[in-house]
Design a protein around this motif. Sequence first.
Motif, mmCIF file in Angstrom:
data_model
loop_
_atom_site.group_PDB
_atom_site.id
_atom_site.type_symbol
_atom_site.label_atom_id
_atom_site.label_comp_id
_atom_site.label_asym_id
_atom_site.label_seq_id
_atom_site.Cartn_x
_atom_site.Cartn_y
_atom_site.Cartn_z
ATOM 1 N N PHE A 50 -8.892 -5.286 -1.772
ATOM 2 C CA PHE A 50 -7.951 -4.842 -2.811
ATOM 3 C C PHE A 50 -8.225 -3.400 -3.249
ATOM 4 O O PHE A 50 -7.298 -2.634 -3.515
ATOM 5 C CB PHE A 50 -8.066 -5.788 -4.007
ATOM 6 N N GLU A 51 -9.482 -3.016 -3.285
ATOM 7 C CA GLU A 51 -9.869 -1.733 -3.859
ATOM 8 C C GLU A 51 -9.847 -0.571 -2.862
ATOM 9 O O GLU A 51 -9.824 0.594 -3.276
ATOM 10 C CB GLU A 51 -11.285 -1.838 -4.457
ATOM 11 N N LYS A 52 -9.837 -0.853 -1.574
ATOM 12 C CA LYS A 52 -10.030 0.212 -0.586
ATOM 13 C C LYS A 52 -8.724 0.758 -0.014
ATOM 14 O O LYS A 52 -8.115 1.661 -0.566
ATOM 15 C CB LYS A 52 -10.938 -0.294 0.538
ATOM 16 N N ASN A 53 -8.295 0.213 1.116
ATOM 17 C CA ASN A 53 -7.151 0.773 1.842
ATOM 18 C C ASN A 53 -6.630 -0.260 2.839
ATOM 19 O O ASN A 53 -7.225 -1.325 3.007
ATOM 20 C CB ASN A 53 -7.566 2.067 2.550
ATOM 21 N N PRO A 54 -5.535 0.020 3.511
ATOM 22 C CA PRO A 54 -4.979 -0.972 4.453
ATOM 23 C C PRO A 54 -5.916 -1.350 5.584
ATOM 24 O O PRO A 54 -5.914 -2.497 6.050
ATOM 25 C CB PRO A 54 -3.722 -0.275 4.999
ATOM 26 N N ASN A 55 -6.711 -0.399 6.047
ATOM 27 C CA ASN A 55 -7.665 -0.652 7.120
ATOM 28 C C ASN A 55 -8.681 -1.712 6.689
ATOM 29 O O ASN A 55 -8.932 -2.693 7.406
ATOM 30 C CB ASN A 55 -8.355 0.666 7.487
ATOM 31 N N HIS B 33 -10.042 6.371 -2.737
ATOM 32 C CA HIS B 33 -9.979 6.084 -1.306
ATOM 33 C C HIS B 33 -8.674 6.541 -0.667
ATOM 34 O O HIS B 33 -8.432 6.267 0.508
ATOM 35 C CB HIS B 33 -10.190 4.588 -1.070
ATOM 36 N N GLY B 34 -7.852 7.239 -1.428
ATOM 37 C CA GLY B 34 -6.626 7.807 -0.879
ATOM 38 C C GLY B 34 -5.461 6.841 -0.801
ATOM 39 O O GLY B 34 -4.382 7.206 -0.339
ATOM 40 N N TRP B 35 -5.684 5.596 -1.239
ATOM 41 C CA TRP B 35 -4.626 4.585 -1.200
ATOM 42 C C TRP B 35 -4.644 3.761 -2.485
ATOM 43 O O TRP B 35 -5.685 3.587 -3.116
ATOM 44 C CB TRP B 35 -4.830 3.630 -0.025
ATOM 45 N N TRP C 281 0.825 -1.213 0.000
ATOM 46 C CA TRP C 281 0.000 0.000 0.000
ATOM 47 C C TRP C 281 0.859 1.263 0.000
ATOM 48 O O TRP C 281 1.931 1.293 0.599
ATOM 49 C CB TRP C 281 -0.903 0.022 1.235
ATOM 50 N N TYR C 282 0.348 2.288 -0.640
ATOM 51 C CA TYR C 282 0.977 3.609 -0.598
ATOM 52 C C TYR C 282 -0.119 4.667 -0.763
ATOM 53 O O TYR C 282 -1.147 4.422 -1.403
ATOM 54 C CB TYR C 282 2.036 3.765 -1.691
ATOM 55 N N GLU C 283 0.093 5.803 -0.114
ATOM 56 C CA GLU C 283 -0.897 6.879 -0.200
ATOM 57 C C GLU C 283 -0.933 7.429 -1.613
ATOM 58 O O GLU C 283 0.101 7.677 -2.232
ATOM 59 C CB GLU C 283 -0.578 7.971 0.808
ATOM 60 N N ASP C 284 -2.145 7.642 -2.122
ATOM 61 C CA ASP C 284 -2.342 8.079 -3.499
ATOM 62 C C ASP C 284 -3.504 9.066 -3.538
ATOM 63 O O ASP C 284 -4.670 8.683 -3.463
ATOM 64 C CB ASP C 284 -2.641 6.849 -4.369
ATOM 65 N N LYS D 119 -0.893 -7.536 -6.747
ATOM 66 C CA LYS D 119 -1.929 -8.036 -7.635
ATOM 67 C C LYS D 119 -3.195 -8.386 -6.854
ATOM 68 O O LYS D 119 -3.146 -8.680 -5.665
ATOM 69 C CB LYS D 119 -1.427 -9.269 -8.386
ATOM 70 N N ARG D 120 -4.327 -8.361 -7.550
ATOM 71 C CA ARG D 120 -5.608 -8.682 -6.923
ATOM 72 C C ARG D 120 -5.583 -10.058 -6.255
ATOM 73 O O ARG D 120 -6.180 -10.263 -5.192
ATOM 74 C CB ARG D 120 -6.722 -8.637 -7.977
ATOM 75 N N ALA D 121 -4.883 -11.013 -6.830
ATOM 76 C CA ALA D 121 -4.860 -12.381 -6.307
ATOM 77 C C ALA D 121 -4.280 -12.472 -4.903
ATOM 78 O O ALA D 121 -4.501 -13.460 -4.206
ATOM 79 C CB ALA D 121 -4.070 -13.285 -7.251
#
Length: 353
Positions: free
Chosen positions: A299-304, A282-284, A274-277, A289-291
């Motif tokens: 996969f689509e949201k954030n580390p939380n 969602h800011g991350w 993860w990295y802030e984006d 990879k999705r797998a």
Amino acid sequence: MKKTKNISLILFAIVALQIGCLSSLQFEPRNDDPKFLLGQDYFVRLDSTWTTEQAQKLLKIFKSISPDKSEQPSVWKISNEDFKSDIKIQAQIGLRSVTISSDVFVVDGSQSATSSDKRLFKTAVQFITENGTNRPVIKRILHERYGITVDVSSDVRQHVMLPAYAAHKRTPKAFSAIDNEDLMIFIAILEDFPQALHKMPQLKYVISRDEDLGDGAAAKAWTGNGFIEFKKSVLDNAPISEIRKILAHEKSHFLWTHLLPIQLKEDWIALGGWYEDKGSEHGWSTNKKRAEFVTDYAFEKNPNEDMADSLAYYLVYPEKLRACNMDKYNFIHERIMHTYGNRYISPDMLSGR
């Protein structure tokens, strides 16, 4: 027929007398004898199928839940038979016969977070709550063991929930009671968390609302306001395993927000790539990879959200998490389940001070 009935009553009286005498015998009790203490304190008599070690485990559970002393004695035995919920309770006149499966004392390797003690705990809860029908006892266990209130007062709604909704420009319309069956499911999944994480002062209430929660959510964690809300139709219709997963997911948000140390979260962020984006919705974003994620949502949201879904799958569908990312499985197993399963957490740490 009358003679046979009389003989049965005499035999029952003898058994009942043996149990009743445990509380009146005039001798010095053996404080280290769990079988004696179960009989003395809870009117629970264990037969010869129980070892002292097994009796000690049951006594520890009864003490941890602190049930009232039953007015009706019970006789417990262990059987190799299979039972629903690992327990069979048969009511007789003035006596309950309790049979539990020997499997409760065997650690199931497929449920990495569930030890035999936890399985025995759930069996004991079935007995103490009268198969999930005694709502006051169920509520007491939820409150005393996990710090959660489920039947919230109008005052709590007015001063806790409504300000939270107002801040997000939402107007709730319908609060609804949570069924006993769902509360028993709550107890089962909350118990699967490490003991040090059973109770968090930041999580005080779990409620249900008979309306859409927004964004198609099945439930929502209000980590800054101390409650989790469920959509009632989810509780009514979702499979038991899904309700377990949802509550584990939402509680995980409280762990992420209030308890997990910064270094642990940073290590999780690195593991997930993860990295802030700022350009992401969602800011991350992640470079993995999705797998390598247990769900599309993670996969689509954030580390939380990645942690919440991964921890929920660890507890409910461990084989799925292992199949997609063994590193994340091991991270949760070692850094959360093992660490907090063998750790005392002071009130100051739990309160975030």
